[in-house]
Design an enzyme around this catalytic site. Structure first.
Site, PDB file in Angstrom:
ATOM      1  N   SER A 134       0.856  -1.034   0.020  1.00 41.74           N
ATOM      2  CA  SER A 134       0.069  -0.042   0.155  1.00 41.74           C
ATOM      3  C   SER A 134       0.843   1.063   0.121  1.00 41.74           C
ATOM      4  CB  SER A 134      -0.890  -0.070   1.027  1.00 41.74           C
ATOM      5  OG  SER A 134      -0.191   0.072   2.373  1.00 41.74           O
ATOM      6  N   LEU A 189      -7.850  -4.981  15.617  1.00 41.37           N
ATOM      7  CA  LEU A 189      -8.209  -5.890  14.536  1.00 41.37           C
ATOM      8  C   LEU A 189      -7.782  -5.299  13.152  1.00 41.37           C
ATOM      9  CD1 LEU A 189      -9.901  -8.047  12.955  1.00 41.37           C
ATOM     10  CD2 LEU A 189     -11.961  -6.543  13.294  1.00 41.37           C
ATOM     11  N   SER A 249      -6.235 -14.636   1.595  1.00 46.74           N
ATOM     12  CA  SER A 249      -5.374 -14.948   0.777  1.00 46.74           C
ATOM     13  C   SER A 249      -4.357 -16.085   1.661  1.00 46.74           C
ATOM     14  CB  SER A 249      -4.499 -13.995   0.370  1.00 46.74           C
ATOM     15  OG  SER A 249      -3.094 -14.380  -0.043  1.00 46.74           O
ATOM     16  N   CYS A 306      -1.062   2.955 -12.855  1.00 44.71           N
ATOM     17  CA  CYS A 306      -1.332   3.362 -11.569  1.00 44.71           C
ATOM     18  C   CYS A 306      -0.348   4.398 -11.069  1.00 44.71           C
ATOM     19  CB  CYS A 306      -1.106   2.143 -10.488  1.00 44.71           C
ATOM     20  SG  CYS A 306      -2.625   0.976 -10.659  1.00 44.71           S
TER      21      CYS A 306
END
Length: 397
Positions: A152, A186, A213, A368
């Site tokens: 990210s 979390l 995943s 991107c």
């Protein structure tokens, strides 16, 4: 058309380097809207500047005219054209109106109908992106990413390397969440466990990470061994319990507009009454049900970028927006760093993939980067508190 071949197809064999025919000039029958776009963007086909594409195959033009962004990406994968500065080529297209030309009218209608009739991110469909993209192989991602395995946007405000930018991003999130020893955290869409490892090591939290995943889960469990962190192959919508803090980094792009309210309802149900939650997500400037056809087929199936309005509408019933931080241009720099790593370390994994995969991946990273440079898409960090929280909030930068 069918979706991208599965991993086994990519790894079946390496294709030989294609021979390059003579340059293919712009045909006169190309739609005027596309010709005007090239003129506005100062892009010359077969020109001499780094952002000028070199077209090798005459079939390129009909493919782009018919299928727009999908045809542009697929023809690049097939070696029909090249561009030295692919990110700058895309940036120029988007700055000068390329978004409006990226889909034909038929593609717009098809996407609208598909979104209206089908929940593309249902519990049954949600694992598709994990299997197609995130399970590609840790051999690829460990070579492209930094040691934290952060997939990210990095935070480059005071950083001079990818590793420093990603570590700064992880710490920024922890500070925005105001983590303290003993808190429960979390992480929805925990990736390879980098944030939970950082938060447990430096802030003393107890964590639960969920992902769809299996490759990510296995890696995250190994790296967090010995820490009070659990990793689970679970969809966030099925979770129970309560947590002091909740975070999601780079996962909301897979939620979809039909499930935005579901996401915030789940977070509200799982979050302590005086808790905080942080959402780190790519976003788009305008509310839409559309998506880039090439990205959807080859990179992130069933993905959808939210707008500010869509996030606000989905969250306002249960949450107060405490902070919203945009550092989208940092993502262009992050993507270029990933592209550099991928190119330099490609020989280490080339035997496991093929030339078409190499071109696909470089096209993805550079497209991107160009989109973020064009400010066509953004990167936001939102901090929310439940309406039951009474403490004031002061954000970190």
């Amino acid at each position: 058309m069918s979706s991208i071949s599965p991993l086994t197809e990519h790894r079946r064999s390496r294709s030989p380097a294609a021979t390059q025919p003579a340059p293919a000039p712009v045909p006169r029958w190309l739609p005027h809207s596309l010709q005007r776009l090239l003129e506005r963007a100062d892009i010359r086909i077969n020109g001499s500047r780094p952002w000028d594409p070199q077209v090798h195959d005459r079939r390129f033009w009909r493919r782009v005219a018919m299928h727009r962004s999908l045809g542009l990406g697929e023809s690049y994968m097939d070696g029909w054209w090249d561009c030295q500065a692919l990110d700058e080529f895309i940036r120029r297209l988007l700055v000068h109106g390329g978004t409006q030309e990226s889909h034909s009218r038929w593609q717009h209608i098809t996407q609208w109908l598909w979104q209206a009739l089908i929940n593309r991110q249902s519990l049954r469909r949600a694992p598709k992106v994990a299997h197609q993209h995130y399970d590609l192989g840790n051999d690829l991602f460990t070579r492209m990413l930094d040691p934290t395995m952060s997939y990210s946007c990095g935070y480059w405000r005071h950083a001079d390397s990818l590793a420093a930018a990603q570590t700064a991003k992880l710490d920024l999130i922890c500070r925005k969440l105001q983590l303290e020893p003993g808190m429960t955290l979390l992480d929805i869409g925990c990736g390879w466990g980098g944030l939970l490892h950082h938060a447990a090591t430096h802030y003393g939290i107890k964590g639960l990470g969920v992902t769809l995943s299996s490759e990510q889960a296995g890696f995250a469990r190994e790296r967090c061994q010995g820490l009070p962190v659990e990793i689970s192959l679970t969809d966030y919508r099925t979770l129970t319990g309560q947590f002091d803090r909740i975070v999601s980094v780079g996962m909301f792009e897979h939620v979809g507009r039909r499930n935005y309210r579901t996401y915030f309802d789940a977070v509200h149900r799982l979050l302590a009454a005086d808790g905080l939650t942080l959402l780190h997500t790519i976003g788009t400037n305008h509310s839409s049900s559309g998506h880039d056809a090439w990205i959807d087929r080859y990179i992130f199936p069933n993905g959808e970028l939210p707008s500010v309005g869509q996030i606000a509408a989905a969250s306002e019933a249960a949450f107060i927006t405490e902070d919203m931080h945009n550092f989208g241009t940092d993502y262009a720099r992050t993507l270029r760093a990933w592209d550099t790593n991928f190119r330099h370390r490609w020989p280490e994994i080339a035997a496991a993939y093929d030339e078409r995969f190499y071109r696909m991946w470089r096209y993805y990273l550079n497209c991107c980067a160009g989109a973020f440079e064009a400010r066509d898409i953004q990167l936001w960090q939102w901090v929310f508190s439940p309406t039951s929280r009474r403490q004031s909030y002061l954000s970190s930068r």
